[in-house]
Write a protein that holds these residues in place. Structure first.
Motif, PDB file in Angstrom:
ATOM      1  N   ALA A   1      34.455  42.270  -1.677  1.00 46.38           N
ATOM      2  CA  ALA A   1      34.306  43.136  -2.848  1.00 46.38           C
ATOM      3  C   ALA A   1      34.616  44.588  -2.506  1.00 46.38           C
ATOM      4  O   ALA A   1      35.229  45.305  -3.302  1.00 46.38           O
ATOM      5  N   ALA A   2      34.198  45.024  -1.334  1.00 46.96           N
ATOM      6  CA  ALA A   2      34.466  46.406  -0.928  1.00 46.96           C
ATOM      7  C   ALA A   2      35.957  46.651  -0.751  1.00 46.96           C
ATOM      8  O   ALA A   2      36.475  47.713  -1.114  1.00 46.96           O
ATOM      9  N   VAL A   3      36.672  45.671  -0.197  1.00 48.05           N
ATOM     10  CA  VAL A   3      38.123  45.816  -0.029  1.00 48.05           C
ATOM     11  C   VAL A   3      38.811  45.798  -1.391  1.00 48.05           C
ATOM     12  O   VAL A   3      39.740  46.575  -1.640  1.00 48.05           O
ATOM     13  N   ILE A   4      38.358  44.924  -2.289  1.00 48.37           N
ATOM     14  CA  ILE A   4      38.873  44.931  -3.653  1.00 48.37           C
ATOM     15  C   ILE A   4      38.668  46.320  -4.264  1.00 48.37           C
ATOM     16  O   ILE A   4      39.526  46.842  -4.985  1.00 48.37           O
ATOM     17  N   GLY A   5      37.521  46.925  -3.960  1.00 49.41           N
ATOM     18  CA  GLY A   5      37.225  48.253  -4.486  1.00 49.41           C
ATOM     19  C   GLY A   5      38.226  49.299  -4.041  1.00 49.41           C
ATOM     20  O   GLY A   5      38.539  50.227  -4.785  1.00 49.41           O
ATOM     21  N   ILE A   6      38.738  49.167  -2.818  1.00 49.21           N
ATOM     22  CA  ILE A   6      39.754  50.114  -2.336  1.00 49.21           C
ATOM     23  C   ILE A   6      41.001  50.022  -3.206  1.00 49.21           C
ATOM     24  O   ILE A   6      41.538  51.035  -3.666  1.00 49.21           O
ATOM     25  N   TYR A   7      41.475  48.798  -3.437  1.00 48.99           N
ATOM     26  CA  TYR A   7      42.677  48.628  -4.254  1.00 48.99           C
ATOM     27  C   TYR A   7      42.431  49.072  -5.694  1.00 48.99           C
ATOM     28  O   TYR A   7      43.309  49.678  -6.323  1.00 48.99           O
ATOM     29  N   SER A   8      41.250  48.761  -6.216  1.00 47.93           N
ATOM     30  CA  SER A   8      40.921  49.188  -7.569  1.00 47.93           C
ATOM     31  C   SER A   8      40.968  50.706  -7.685  1.00 47.93           C
ATOM     32  O   SER A   8      41.479  51.255  -8.671  1.00 47.93           O
TER      33      SER A   8
END
Length: 497
Positions: free
Chosen positions: A46-53
């Motif tokens: 989720a944290a990595v998804i947050g970077i892309y988001s």
């Protein structure tokens, strides 16, 4: 499971986006990140998804611009290929005309540091999850760390190319007690850290996620190689740039698509083609900013001379066209920037379908970076061969072909620069290409930069602009007034004092 990931991501993004009085604008409430998250591999995901988001969107509580808009402005507004449009702001116009003050809102870097902090948080806290969740493997952790390291490197690389000296923060902002009074770090040290991050990221990287959208929309080994080649060209490490570019070229994972009526749609309107290395993935549900800034309320136009001077016009045979020019990069007559709004050569996308990606690196970039390295290493014939092969694929017209000798290093250098203008028009690369070439060998080619400025400067401002540009510090943006106010340790670029 998906609901849990979405919930974690929403809370994480909220926690990391809290407004505060520091120049980083990043501080979460004490303890939130460490105590409530980082228990499972889904938290890391989720944290990595947050970077892309964060790379795609503005924070929900902020009025900031998207990262893509900053990348466009930093890479294009001073590059001589963009003109003001009906809705251009004074700050945008001032950058186009090299009339830049520290109060200019475009010089804010909060969006960059916000995303850098997301990366730092993953790099700092994700390794601890190995002890909390036995289902998280070392390989999975390595892959996530690779993504965070590479994106952090790319953002610092962009900041250093744009501002020269910037603060370097490599640990996560987790507490109100963190130090926010950070000095600027010299550009060469920023570049050195970027190289360390990229080399670490490559070692931990993924080559294939198993599907095209992730292979093009997430960091892969090849995206890292493209960043390495780019950085080494700035460092004038041409042997290393060649090695990095060849890793992409020799992988067999990419190829150029022949010029045809479908070329534009395949490469740009649809995206994720065989020419793509790394693209920020907009969708109809999460559209980019381009429809607004290029079409609905246009802030930018192609400069009037771009079609003829960059792509060329065959007046004897008007249908003889470079596939990258008319109705690909721009619309003749109106000079509308078309690359990010078009569906094909005849139709624009509808607003609800305006999902064109932001193109960070494409395969042609690897080819032209290789050509640049070869030329600087005295291998001009090989460099020319790459240029001509690309021109053939793009149906480039004879009017833009240059007859240069393999021994004419400077002539080839300028030919590559001209080809990059055609290939990457309005993709956020032009100013950086001009600056990188101008500063080679201790600014031996400053005339390249001065020539660009002269072609785009108003007649009554040409002499003052030329005088400014004699100072290399003027080639970088000033530290914003707000950043100086909130962080007393910062030192302003001397040109703007």
């Amino acid at each position: 499971m998906q609901t849990r990931i979405t919930h974690i991501l929403a809370i994480l993004l909220a926690a990391l986006s809290l407004s505060c009085d520091s120049y980083l604008d990043l501080r979460p409430e004490n303890g939130t990140v460490r105590q409530e998250f980082w228990q499972t591999k889904e938290d890391v995901q989720a944290a990595v998804i947050g970077i892309y988001s964060a790379m795609l969107n503005t924070p929900p509580s902020e009025s900031d611009l998207t990262l893509a808009e900053y990348l466009f402005m930093y890479g294009e507004l001073r590059g001589g290929m963009v003109s003001p449009a009906a809705f251009t702001s004074n700050d945008q116009s001032d950058i186009i005309t090299t009339n830049i003050l520290p109060s200019n809102s475009i010089t804010t870097w909060s969006q960059f540091y916000r995303i850098i902090n997301y990366c730092n948080t993953v790099i700092d806290l994700a390794p601890d999850v190995l002890e909390e969740d036995p289902t998280l493997t070392q390989e999975q952790l390595n892959n996530y760390l690779s993504e965070a390291l590479a994106i952090r490197a790319y953002l610092y690389f962009t900041l250093a190319k744009s501002f020269k000296d910037v603060p370097l923060k490599l640990d996560a902002t987790l507490s109100d007690g963190d130090n926010f009074q950070l000095e600027t770090t010299p550009q060469d040290q920023i570049f050195a850290q970027v190289l360390v991050d990229l080399n670490d990221a490559e070692r931990l990287s993924v080559e294939d996620y198993g599907n095209t959208p992730e292979n093009k929309g997430r960091i892969t080994k090849f995206a890292i190689n493209a960043m390495q080649a780019d950085l080494h060209l700035w460092l004038e490490n041409y042997d290393e740039a060649l090695v990095a570019a060849d890793k992409i070229i020799n992988s067999g994972q990419f190829e150029l698509i022949d010029a045809s009526p479908q070329w534009f749609t395949t490469v740009f309107a649809l995206g994720n083609s065989t020419e793509s290395i790394f693209e920020l993935q907009y969708t109809p549900e999460n559209r980019g900013p381009f429809y607004g800034i290029f079409l609905q309320q246009p802030q930018y136009l192609a400069a009037p001379a771009v079609l003829e001077e960059v792509f060329g016009v065959d007046f004897d045979e008007p249908e003889n066209k470079d596939v990258r020019g008319e109705r690909a990069s721009l619309v003749p007559g109106t000079n509308e920037i078309y690359k990010f709004t078009g569906l094909n050569e005849d139709q624009r996308k509808a607003l609800q379908e305006s999902d064109t990606h932001w193109f960070v690196y494409r395969y042609s970039d690897a080819l032209l970076m290789k050509a640049e390295a070869l030329n600087e290493l005295g291998r001009g014939a090989e460099a020319i061969s790459i240029i001509e092969d690309l021109r053939e694929k793009r149906a480039a017209i004879a009017q833009t072909q240059e007859q240069v000798s393999p021994q004419d290093q400077d002539g080839i250098r300028r030919y590559i620069l001209a080809e990059r203008a055609r290939e990457f028009a309005f993709e956020g690369k032009r100013w950086f290409d001009v600056l990188r070439n101008a500063r080679k060998n201790n600014y031996a080619y400053l005339d390249i930069l001065l020539g660009v400025a002269l072609r785009s400067a108003p007649a009554n401002q040409q002499q003052s602009i030329l005088a400014k540009l004699q100072d290399p510090n003027s080639h970088y943006l000033p530290i914003n007034t707000f950043e100086l106010y909130t962080n007393k340790a910062l030192t302003q670029n001397p040109f703007y004092k």
